[in-house]
Scaffold this motif. Sequence first.
Motif, PDB file in Angstrom:
ATOM      1  N   ASN A  33       0.876  -1.165   0.000  1.00 59.75           N
ATOM      2  CA  ASN A  33       0.000   0.000   0.000  1.00 59.75           C
ATOM      3  C   ASN A  33       0.917   1.220   0.000  1.00 59.75           C
ATOM      4  OD1 ASN A  33      -1.810   2.061   0.579  1.00 59.75           O
ATOM      5  ND2 ASN A  33      -1.925   1.532   2.749  1.00 59.75           N
ATOM      6  N   LYS A 106      -7.418   1.853   3.351  1.00 58.42           N
ATOM      7  CA  LYS A 106      -6.455   1.174   2.472  1.00 58.42           C
ATOM      8  C   LYS A 106      -5.522   0.287   3.294  1.00 58.42           C
ATOM      9  CE  LYS A 106      -6.940   3.517  -1.633  1.00 58.42           C
ATOM     10  NZ  LYS A 106      -7.271   2.824  -2.878  1.00 58.42           N
ATOM     11  N   LEU A 110      -5.569  -3.982   2.944  1.00 56.83           N
ATOM     12  CA  LEU A 110      -4.455  -4.551   2.177  1.00 56.83           C
ATOM     13  C   LEU A 110      -4.396  -6.068   2.338  1.00 56.83           C
ATOM     14  CD1 LEU A 110      -1.863  -4.366   0.488  1.00 56.83           C
ATOM     15  CD2 LEU A 110      -0.609  -3.879   2.604  1.00 56.83           C
ATOM     16  N   ASP A 127      -8.650  -3.634  -6.339  1.00 52.60           N
ATOM     17  CA  ASP A 127      -9.691  -3.224  -5.401  1.00 52.60           C
ATOM     18  C   ASP A 127     -11.017  -3.958  -5.647  1.00 52.60           C
ATOM     19  OD1 ASP A 127      -8.045  -1.587  -3.985  1.00 52.60           O
ATOM     20  OD2 ASP A 127      -8.724   0.268  -4.919  1.00 52.60           O
TER      21      ASP A 127
END
Length: 131
Positions: A33, A106, A110, A127
């Motif tokens: 990320n 986020k 992950l 995603d």
Amino acid sequence: MDDLYRQIIIDRYKNPIFRGNLDPHDISFEDDNPLCGDFIRIEMLVSEDGFVEKAVFDGHGCAISIASADLLLESIHGKSIDEVKSLTKEDVLDLLGIELGPVRLKCALLSLKVLKAGAYGVGEASDDLLE
Ligand code: ZN
């Protein structure tokens, strides 16, 4: 209730239970990320009839990313790969039990992306896997 969950996140960040490596393993996947610098690699052993026998992660990152990976892997032991494939971001947020803004989201998701990319055997952790 908030304090309890936050303590769990701190505990799992400092002393994750499912951190490690599996060699050999049946499934492995990793991704990062870049917004936060989190990196997670997940390795899994899967039984012949398709159940998660053992799953561990390695990597580095913020408290949310590490705690999320640890809690997520705990939750999938004994589940079928089909069940793993059907996990959603709501499942991860339920495990963490706190409200998260878009940046921290986020971090939290992950490990789910990595896990599902590995379970599906796709080359990329997109995603789309979070739904
Ligand atoms: Zn992070």
